[in-house]
Write a protein that holds these residues in place. Structure first.
Motif, PDB file in Angstrom:
ATOM      1  N   SER A  99      -2.373   6.073  -4.720  1.00 33.36           N
ATOM      2  CA  SER A  99      -3.612   6.858  -4.660  1.00 33.36           C
ATOM      3  C   SER A  99      -3.325   8.283  -5.100  1.00 33.36           C
ATOM      4  CB  SER A  99      -4.158   6.886  -3.232  1.00 33.36           C
ATOM      5  OG  SER A  99      -5.147   7.903  -3.101  1.00 33.36           O
TER       6      SER A  99
ATOM      7  N   LYS B 262      -3.297  13.553  -1.102  1.00 34.41           N
ATOM      8  CA  LYS B 262      -2.029  12.832  -1.287  1.00 34.41           C
ATOM      9  C   LYS B 262      -0.970  13.743  -1.905  1.00 34.41           C
ATOM     10  CE  LYS B 262      -3.761   9.425   0.675  1.00 34.41           C
ATOM     11  NZ  LYS B 262      -4.436   8.183   0.379  1.00 34.41           N
TER      12      LYS B 262
ATOM     13  N   ASP C 145       0.879  -1.167   0.000  1.00 35.99           N
ATOM     14  CA  ASP C 145       0.000   0.000   0.000  1.00 35.99           C
ATOM     15  C   ASP C 145       0.921   1.223   0.000  1.00 35.99           C
ATOM     16  OD1 ASP C 145      -1.546   2.212   0.646  1.00 35.99           O
ATOM     17  OD2 ASP C 145      -2.989   1.035   1.795  1.00 35.99           O
TER      18      ASP C 145
ATOM     19  N   GLY D 127      -8.243   9.226  -7.740  1.00 36.65           N
ATOM     20  CA  GLY D 127      -7.632   8.320  -8.704  1.00 36.65           C
ATOM     21  C   GLY D 127      -6.654   7.408  -8.012  1.00 36.65           C
TER      22      GLY D 127
END
Ligand SMILES: *Cc1c(COP(=O)(O)O)cnc(C)c1O
Length: 384
Positions: free
Chosen positions: A196, A201, A172, A208
């Motif tokens: 991500s 982010k 992740d 997205g």
């Protein structure tokens, strides 16, 4: 009106407008256009992987990764107790069972020594070479290490322990685009890495995500599942239960413009981390969480550790004065829908929740704003 210093807001100061206008002018808003391919090529280059597939968000990237690795509803997946909830939920989307692991006290990332201890003492190797949990009898099909706040997990010993037990490592890397683990890009180390581009982010497309992998079969399968498992263009044929998890050309256009800035953003985040750290050094009771020597964090989020009794009051003190801070996540193994799942010696995660705060970290954060945040923290500790 008081000026707010936000926790994490997107900054659009590159080619975003130009690329989006081009999408609208040409009518290439959804599947048509070339920005999705361009963004995928940029991810491939940046991470040093062979394939990238853009998807609707980081959560769908994780969901599809678990599916293509063959996760079945009888299986279990090792997840961190201290994480944003998305990876844990995707395990449940597949009907499988999460098994919660602790974080390391210093990095807040998965404690790999503990994971290895769990695998050695709490699982047995079946005839198929897989590890089975002794308590619930489930096959451990995968592990999802989360690079928490941009700091890479210690991947080498994890991959070694998992390789010996046929456990798939799905990174992740949704918080760690631009981070390096022993010189390798976060997201390029496990069998699949998930990114991500959510609004908070390090780079964003509005919403997205993407997967990165070196295996063509996995990339192809993910692309297929993200497009309703559709074959044929004139007459549709479907050979699996698929999903509508594609990224639109408009979103990807923003992503390409953002990706052009990633080096600049990482540089700014790291410089601001240094500033916070040096300004906060010497404030008794405050520890700024720093990177390990074997990593180069993108410092997506900045985290301080304070005494238990000060976390809540300090957070309120700062928020009342216009500084947006946030406590780190409440351990997910305490949430009502996961409370009955197995947890292995999760003791550091609750302490992190009780002592850690995230400080403002946007890319456009100014030195005077950092100065103000630090000044207020000092005020709080001088006057309590
Ligand atoms: C943001 C995030 C996700 C999910 O990404 P979305 O694009 O919001 O779906 C998954 N895991 C972690 C650790 C995250 O921080």
């Amino acid at each position: 009106m008081k000026k707010i210093i936000p926790l994490a807001i997107p900054v659009m100061r590159g080619n975003e407008w130009r690329y989006v206008k081009e999408c609208l002018d040409q009518g290439h808003v959804a599947a048509a256009g070339t920005y999705v391919q361009q963004l995928e090529a940029m991810i491939v280059e940046r991470l040093g992987v062979r394939y990238a597939v853009c998807v609707a968000n980081g959560t769908s990237a994780l969901h599809l990764s678990l599916i293509v690795c063959g996760l079945s509803s009888d299986d279990a997946v090792i997840v961190p107790a201290l994480t944003f909830i998305a990876p844990v939920n995707t395990v449940r989307y597949c009907g499988a069972e999460p098994i919660f692991m602790d974080c390391a006290a210093d990095t807040l990332c998965l404690d790999i020594e503990k994971v290895v201890r769990y695998l050695e003492s709490e699982t047995r190797i079946g005839r198929d070479g897989s590890a089975y949990d002794k308590k619930n009898g489930r096959r451990i099909k995968a592990v999802i290490p989360v690079h928490v706040f941009g700091h890479p997990v210690d991947m080498a010993p994890l991959i070694k322990a998992c390789g010996a037990r046929s456990i798939t490592v799905i990174e992740d890397a949704t918080e760690s685009l631009g981070s390096l683990y022993r010189g390798k890009a976060a997201g390029s180390i496990g069998r699949i890495g998930c990114l991500s581009f959510n609004g908070n982010k390090i780079i964003t497309t509005g919403g997205g995500g993407a997967v990165a992998t070196n295996e063509k079969a996995l990339a192809d399968h993910i692309r297929h599942l993200a497009t309703q498992a559709k074959r044929g263009n004139i007459e549709y044929e479907h050979d699996e239960v698929g999903y509508n998890y594609r990224l639109s050309n408009i979103h990807a256009a923003i992503g390409v413009a953002q990706m052009e800035k990633i080096d600049e953003y990482v540089t700014v985040k790291r410089k601001n981390a240094e500033l916070y750290r040096s300004m906060l050094s010497g404030v008794k009771g405050v520890e700024f969480i720093w990177e390990k020597p074997w990593t180069r964090s993108n410092f997506w989020f900045y985290t301080i550790k304070v005494p238990k009794k000060d976390k809540g009051p300090l957070a309120r003190f700062l928020i009342e004065r216009g500084v947006q801070v946030r406590p780190v996540w409440k351990p997910i193994n305490r949430a009502p829908m996961y409370r009955r799942c197995l947890s292995y010696d999760v003791v550091n995660a609750p302490v992190a929740y009780e002592t850690c705060l995230n400080l403002p970290c946007s890319v456009n954060l100014t030195e005077s704003e950092i100065d103000k945040v630090v000044h207020l923290i000092k005020n709080y500790f001088n006057n309590r």
